[in-house]
Design a protein around this motif. Structure first.
Motif, mmCIF file in Angstrom:
data_model
loop_
_atom_site.group_PDB
_atom_site.id
_atom_site.type_symbol
_atom_site.label_atom_id
_atom_site.label_comp_id
_atom_site.label_asym_id
_atom_site.label_seq_id
_atom_site.Cartn_x
_atom_site.Cartn_y
_atom_site.Cartn_z
ATOM 1 N N MET A 134 -66.176 -27.090 -34.092
ATOM 2 C CA MET A 134 -66.138 -26.377 -32.814
ATOM 3 C C MET A 134 -65.437 -25.019 -32.923
ATOM 4 S SD MET A 134 -67.686 -28.255 -30.540
ATOM 5 C CE MET A 134 -67.149 -27.535 -28.992
ATOM 6 N N TYR A 145 -62.160 -24.708 -33.266
ATOM 7 C CA TYR A 145 -60.961 -24.879 -32.461
ATOM 8 C C TYR A 145 -59.674 -24.928 -33.273
ATOM 9 C CZ TYR A 145 -63.420 -25.945 -28.067
ATOM 10 O OH TYR A 145 -64.167 -25.877 -26.931
ATOM 11 N N LEU A 153 -68.494 -17.722 -30.786
ATOM 12 C CA LEU A 153 -68.053 -19.110 -30.618
ATOM 13 C C LEU A 153 -68.153 -19.547 -29.164
ATOM 14 C CD1 LEU A 153 -64.937 -19.277 -32.982
ATOM 15 C CD2 LEU A 153 -67.087 -20.535 -33.245
ATOM 16 N N ARG A 154 -67.793 -18.662 -28.241
ATOM 17 C CA ARG A 154 -67.900 -18.994 -26.820
ATOM 18 C C ARG A 154 -69.345 -19.265 -26.418
ATOM 19 N NH1 ARG A 154 -63.768 -15.091 -26.167
ATOM 20 N NH2 ARG A 154 -65.323 -13.472 -25.802
ATOM 21 N N ARG A 173 -70.249 -22.864 -27.967
ATOM 22 C CA ARG A 173 -69.614 -24.041 -27.384
ATOM 23 C C ARG A 173 -70.170 -24.339 -25.992
ATOM 24 N NH1 ARG A 173 -63.995 -21.293 -28.534
ATOM 25 N NH2 ARG A 173 -63.663 -21.790 -30.743
ATOM 26 N N GLY A 174 -70.510 -25.598 -25.785
ATOM 27 C CA GLY A 174 -71.023 -26.015 -24.493
ATOM 28 C C GLY A 174 -72.491 -25.729 -24.314
ATOM 29 N N ILE A 219 -73.547 -26.488 -28.936
ATOM 30 C CA ILE A 219 -72.735 -27.602 -29.426
ATOM 31 C C ILE A 219 -71.786 -28.026 -28.316
ATOM 32 C CG2 ILE A 219 -71.084 -28.398 -31.167
ATOM 33 C CD1 ILE A 219 -72.016 -26.201 -33.004
ATOM 34 N N ALA A 220 -71.679 -29.316 -28.069
ATOM 35 C CA ALA A 220 -70.762 -29.821 -27.044
ATOM 36 C C ALA A 220 -69.944 -30.966 -27.624
ATOM 37 C CB ALA A 220 -71.531 -30.284 -25.810
ATOM 38 N N MET A 221 -68.761 -31.179 -27.035
ATOM 39 C CA MET A 221 -67.852 -32.191 -27.563
ATOM 40 C C MET A 221 -67.323 -33.075 -26.446
ATOM 41 S SD MET A 221 -64.690 -31.553 -30.176
ATOM 42 C CE MET A 221 -63.670 -32.882 -30.820
ATOM 43 N N HIS A 228 -72.997 -21.160 -18.290
ATOM 44 C CA HIS A 228 -73.972 -21.160 -19.385
ATOM 45 C C HIS A 228 -75.435 -21.006 -18.953
ATOM 46 C CE1 HIS A 228 -71.017 -22.197 -22.461
ATOM 47 N NE2 HIS A 228 -70.519 -23.099 -21.641
#
Length: 218
Positions: free
Chosen positions: A54, A56, A82-83, A86-87, A90-92, A118
């Motif tokens: 991610m 992070y 990266l922002r 993310r989401g 790729i999501a976590m 998004h």
């Protein structure tokens, strides 16, 4: 080309005693639609690998090797890239859903913020998408859920909300970091059933991190 291709990932964390190896020469590949289990005892570095994917990890961490997502190296991306990733791509889903939700905001407001960030949707479409997401993770009465605060939901309901938020933008890769650890056995079984159902429905690559071999077998 694999959806995610990690080669020779090694991380060193700064400490008062010097550099500490958290990961040493990790390699793996995940295809779209594949579920990949990353298994190990507590403290072995599983979550560190997930956070590395991610982007992070803190700036004091040394990262060697490559983390290629759709051919792009996450380890060398700037903050803006990266922002965007993310989401969206790729999501976590984190181990403790309570830490993923803002206790001072209604659930619906939090989900709608993710959608507005998004996706190019108007207010009506955002609301419709939120209800659709809540229904997809089997949350009854989506309208009422959206009006509640996190503390008004059970742990299992909170985790379903977090999963719904992770699925908001139809990510290509879903990282699940011990998503059932803090849940009771009955709720854990329900969430695992949901994950199996989602796996078949969304066709995303899934990295499932756990120390529990029984959960992995399920």
């Amino acid at each position: 080309m694999s959806l995610l291709n990690i080669h020779g990932l090694t991380t060193r964390l700064a400490s008062e005693a010097g550099w500490v190896h958290a990961l040493d020469d990790i390699s793996l590949a995940i295809e779209k639609g594949q579920t990949f289990a990353l298994v190990g005892e507590s403290g072995c570095g599983k979550s560190t690998a997930a956070f590395a994917i991610m982007g992070y990890l803190p700036g004091t961490t040394r990262v060697d090797g490559s983390i290629l997502f759709e051919g792009r190296d996450i380890a060398h991306m700037g903050d803006s890239d990266l922002r965007d990733l993310r989401g969206n791509r790729i999501a976590m889903v984190y181990q403790d859903p309570a830490t993923s939700l803002n206790p001072s905001m209604r659930i619906g407001t939090q989900v709608q913020e993710v959608l507005r960030e998004h996706l190019d949707l108007d207010s009506k479409q955002v609301r419709e998408r939120m209800i659709e997401l809540f229904e997809s993770v089997r949350l009854a009465d989506p309208e009422a859920i959206g009006q509640r605060y996190p503390h008004q939901l059970s742990g299992g309901m909170q985790q379903r909300v977090v999963i719904a938020m992770a699925l908001a933008c139809d990510p290509l890769l879903l990282i699940m970091d011990e998503p059932t650890t803090g849940l009771d056995v009955t709720t854990e079984a329900t969430i695992l059933d949901l994950i199996v159902e989602l796996k078949d429905r969304v066709n995303a690559g899934i990295l499932f991190v756990s120390h529990n071999l029984g959960v992995i077998a399920r």
